[in-house]
Design a protein around this motif. Structure first.
Motif, mmCIF file in Angstrom:
data_model
loop_
_atom_site.group_PDB
_atom_site.id
_atom_site.type_symbol
_atom_site.label_atom_id
_atom_site.label_comp_id
_atom_site.label_asym_id
_atom_site.label_seq_id
_atom_site.Cartn_x
_atom_site.Cartn_y
_atom_site.Cartn_z
ATOM 1 N N ALA A 130 0.855 -1.195 0.000
ATOM 2 C CA ALA A 130 0.000 0.000 0.000
ATOM 3 C C ALA A 130 0.886 1.238 0.000
ATOM 4 O O ALA A 130 2.098 1.153 0.215
ATOM 5 C CB ALA A 130 -0.913 -0.007 1.218
ATOM 6 N N ARG A 131 0.237 2.379 -0.247
ATOM 7 C CA ARG A 131 0.998 3.627 -0.188
ATOM 8 C C ARG A 131 1.644 3.764 1.191
ATOM 9 O O ARG A 131 1.148 3.217 2.181
ATOM 10 C CB ARG A 131 0.089 4.817 -0.484
ATOM 11 N N HIS A 132 2.737 4.496 1.247
ATOM 12 C CA HIS A 132 3.552 4.534 2.458
ATOM 13 C C HIS A 132 2.799 5.040 3.688
ATOM 14 O O HIS A 132 3.103 4.646 4.824
ATOM 15 C CB HIS A 132 4.799 5.406 2.216
ATOM 16 N N PRO A 135 -3.080 3.767 6.600
ATOM 17 C CA PRO A 135 -3.290 3.736 8.052
ATOM 18 C C PRO A 135 -2.989 2.402 8.735
ATOM 19 O O PRO A 135 -2.540 2.387 9.884
ATOM 20 C CB PRO A 135 -4.777 4.091 8.183
ATOM 21 N N ALA A 136 -3.235 1.281 8.080
ATOM 22 C CA ALA A 136 -3.100 -0.018 8.737
ATOM 23 C C ALA A 136 -1.637 -0.388 8.974
ATOM 24 O O ALA A 136 -0.768 -0.123 8.139
ATOM 25 C CB ALA A 136 -3.772 -1.098 7.899
ATOM 26 N N PHE A 142 -5.091 -4.233 7.912
ATOM 27 C CA PHE A 142 -5.305 -3.900 6.501
ATOM 28 C C PHE A 142 -6.634 -4.480 6.012
ATOM 29 O O PHE A 142 -7.433 -3.790 5.362
ATOM 30 C CB PHE A 142 -4.139 -4.438 5.673
ATOM 31 N N LEU A 143 -6.896 -5.757 6.331
ATOM 32 C CA LEU A 143 -8.150 -6.384 5.921
ATOM 33 C C LEU A 143 -9.351 -5.632 6.494
ATOM 34 O O LEU A 143 -10.322 -5.354 5.779
ATOM 35 C CB LEU A 143 -8.186 -7.837 6.382
ATOM 36 N N SER A 144 -9.263 -5.302 7.745
ATOM 37 C CA SER A 144 -10.377 -4.593 8.396
ATOM 38 C C SER A 144 -10.596 -3.222 7.775
ATOM 39 O O SER A 144 -11.741 -2.797 7.543
ATOM 40 C CB SER A 144 -10.096 -4.436 9.897
ATOM 41 N N TYR A 145 -9.499 -2.529 7.479
ATOM 42 C CA TYR A 145 -9.603 -1.185 6.913
ATOM 43 C C TYR A 145 -10.200 -1.240 5.507
ATOM 44 O O TYR A 145 -11.049 -0.409 5.151
ATOM 45 C CB TYR A 145 -8.229 -0.526 6.877
ATOM 46 N N VAL A 146 -9.762 -2.208 4.699
ATOM 47 C CA VAL A 146 -10.291 -2.324 3.333
ATOM 48 C C VAL A 146 -11.784 -2.603 3.367
ATOM 49 O O VAL A 146 -12.571 -2.004 2.615
ATOM 50 C CB VAL A 146 -9.547 -3.429 2.562
ATOM 51 N N ARG A 147 -12.201 -3.503 4.225
ATOM 52 C CA ARG A 147 -13.626 -3.829 4.314
ATOM 53 C C ARG A 147 -14.453 -2.639 4.798
ATOM 54 O O ARG A 147 -15.560 -2.399 4.319
ATOM 55 C CB ARG A 147 -13.821 -5.007 5.267
ATOM 56 N N ALA A 148 -13.888 -1.862 5.711
ATOM 57 C CA ALA A 148 -14.634 -0.735 6.287
ATOM 58 C C ALA A 148 -14.655 0.494 5.384
ATOM 59 O O ALA A 148 -15.567 1.320 5.477
ATOM 60 C CB ALA A 148 -14.028 -0.358 7.645
ATOM 61 N N HIS A 149 -13.678 0.619 4.489
ATOM 62 C CA HIS A 149 -13.574 1.818 3.649
ATOM 63 C C HIS A 149 -13.602 1.475 2.156
ATOM 64 O O HIS A 149 -13.038 2.194 1.334
ATOM 65 C CB HIS A 149 -12.278 2.571 3.973
ATOM 66 N N VAL A 218 7.131 1.930 0.209
ATOM 67 C CA VAL A 218 5.739 1.493 0.272
ATOM 68 C C VAL A 218 5.555 0.720 1.573
ATOM 69 O O VAL A 218 6.528 0.304 2.213
ATOM 70 C CB VAL A 218 5.352 0.580 -0.926
ATOM 71 N N LYS A 219 4.310 0.512 1.955
ATOM 72 C CA LYS A 219 4.025 -0.286 3.146
ATOM 73 C C LYS A 219 3.655 -1.691 2.687
ATOM 74 O O LYS A 219 2.756 -1.861 1.855
ATOM 75 C CB LYS A 219 2.890 0.345 3.949
ATOM 76 N N ALA A 220 4.345 -2.690 3.200
ATOM 77 C CA ALA A 220 4.109 -4.076 2.792
ATOM 78 C C ALA A 220 3.445 -4.849 3.920
ATOM 79 O O ALA A 220 3.812 -4.689 5.100
ATOM 80 C CB ALA A 220 5.423 -4.738 2.398
ATOM 81 N N TYR A 221 2.491 -5.721 3.565
ATOM 82 C CA TYR A 221 1.718 -6.426 4.576
ATOM 83 C C TYR A 221 1.908 -7.942 4.582
ATOM 84 O O TYR A 221 1.931 -8.547 5.659
ATOM 85 C CB TYR A 221 0.232 -6.108 4.400
ATOM 86 N N ALA A 222 2.005 -8.558 3.422
ATOM 87 C CA ALA A 222 2.082 -10.018 3.394
ATOM 88 C C ALA A 222 2.515 -10.491 2.010
ATOM 89 O O ALA A 222 2.491 -9.738 1.032
ATOM 90 C CB ALA A 222 0.727 -10.627 3.758
ATOM 91 N N VAL A 223 2.905 -11.765 1.941
ATOM 92 C CA VAL A 223 3.245 -12.407 0.677
ATOM 93 C C VAL A 223 2.198 -13.477 0.387
ATOM 94 O O VAL A 223 1.536 -13.984 1.303
ATOM 95 C CB VAL A 223 4.660 -13.030 0.704
ATOM 96 N N THR A 224 2.068 -13.846 -0.871
ATOM 97 C CA THR A 224 1.024 -14.792 -1.259
ATOM 98 C C THR A 224 1.503 -16.234 -1.311
ATOM 99 O O THR A 224 0.744 -17.118 -1.705
ATOM 100 C CB THR A 224 0.447 -14.423 -2.644
ATOM 101 N N ALA A 225 2.769 -16.498 -0.956
ATOM 102 C CA ALA A 225 3.267 -17.865 -0.888
ATOM 103 C C ALA A 225 2.756 -18.522 0.394
ATOM 104 O O ALA A 225 2.289 -17.841 1.313
ATOM 105 C CB ALA A 225 4.792 -17.862 -0.907
#
Length: 326
Positions: A130-132, A135-136, A142-149, A218-225
């Protein structure tokens, strides 16, 4: 007249046979072109240039990378499908090779009938970034923020059919949420807008995101592996971070046009397998979070079977989502 025509055809075949065999025996006698159906500097281009350099020595010829982007990779792929089957024009393409039949109503080639598979090369996991100033702080937040916004957020991708588009499609489906998606003409402009904070988040390959993550741009949250990757050990997998079973790997393969002689394909297979075992190539891929395929997967048979299974996997999902590209 009929007998004369048959005799001429037989003589022509007899003459062409040895010439074809001779051409295959001398292959390659000049530089080989590896077409990348995306813009220069993108994740697939990075893999291709590293592979081309590693194949140079075992082939005994320079492998020149040619970027021919457009139409989600189908433009360059179609160019290779129409090229001469002499081994001098190759295609380095990713998972989009198997999703194009469902995405494009008027595809100008058949991924099974118009190509000779050489083998699988590398598998690249994705990262959710996500952009630097997003908020999450964690993937759960991040999941909660995406669902709420969801009504105010935007998700970038490199165009319909791109790896980032497919990952984003699966992600939104997995969390049963819709946000505004913004397609770009390639990964580079999408990343530029991410750095400029004009879009909120994106799922993209480690070959494109690792540098920005390590530079803290950037802000990184997780990998898909399904397991953490050595180059980004601080990032959890989506599975361990709460999105159970989520896995996306962007595989890359090498093809030649249909009709390329088997002796030429055999030489390409041997050269690619040698390249995949080259220490410098393996280190380069490791640094980018990519997994080099073992020799048993770098074969025409493995690539052919994998493409067919991927077409079966992605086709129903894309059709259900109602996503089409003209």
């Amino acid at each position: 007249m009929f007998k004369q025509a048959v005799l001429i055809a037989a003589l022509s075949a007899a003459i062409a046979g040895p010439q074809s065999a001779g051409a295959a025996q001398d292959y390659p006698s000049r530089p080989v072109t590896m077409v990348v159906p995306f813009a220069a500097g993108g994740p697939t281009d990075i893999v291709a240039r590293s592979l081309a350099e590693a194949m140079r020595k075992p082939l005994g010829q320079t492998v020149v990378v040619e970027n021919l982007g457009g139409a989600g990779g189908t433009l360059g792929t179609g160019r290779v499908a129409r090229a001469a089957g002499d081994g001098y024009t190759l295609l380095l393409m990713h998972i989009g090779f198997s999703t194009a039949p469902a995405l494009y109503r008027k595809l100008q080639y058949d991924p099974i009938k118009d190509f000779e598979p050489v083998g699988l090369a590398v598998d690249v996991p994705m990262t959710m970034i996500a952009r630097h100033d997003f908020p999450a702080s964690s993937f759960g937040e991040f999941l909660s923020y995406v669902r709420a916004h969801k009504k105010t957020l935007s998700m970038a991708n490199a165009g319909i059919g791109s790896a980032s588009h497919l990952c984003g499609l699966l992600f939104l489906s997995a969390i049963d949420t819709d946000v505004q998606t913004i397609p770009y003409k390639g990964t580079a402009p999408a990343m530029n807008d991410m750095l400029g904070k004009q879009v909120d988040f994106m799922c993209d390959q480690t070959t494109n995101t690792s540098g920005q993550i390590k530079a803290d741009k950037v802000k990184a949250y997780a990998v898909t592996a399904m397991t953490r990757i050595a180059s980004l050990p601080q990032l959890p997998t989506m599975d361990e971070a709460g999105l159970k079973g989520f896995e996306v790997g962007i595989w890359h393969g090498l093809w030649a046009p249909k009709g390329t002689p088997k002796p030429v394909i055999d030489k390409l297979v041997n050269a690619m397998q040698a390249a995949l075992n080259d220490p410098a190539f393996k280190q380069r891929m490791s640094d980018l979070g990519a997994q080099v395929e073992p020799s048993g997967r770098a074969t025409p048979q493995a690539l052919d079977a994998h493409v067919k299974s991927e077409i079966q996997k992605w086709g129903p999902l894309i059709r259900k989502a109602g996503i089409y590209a003209d």
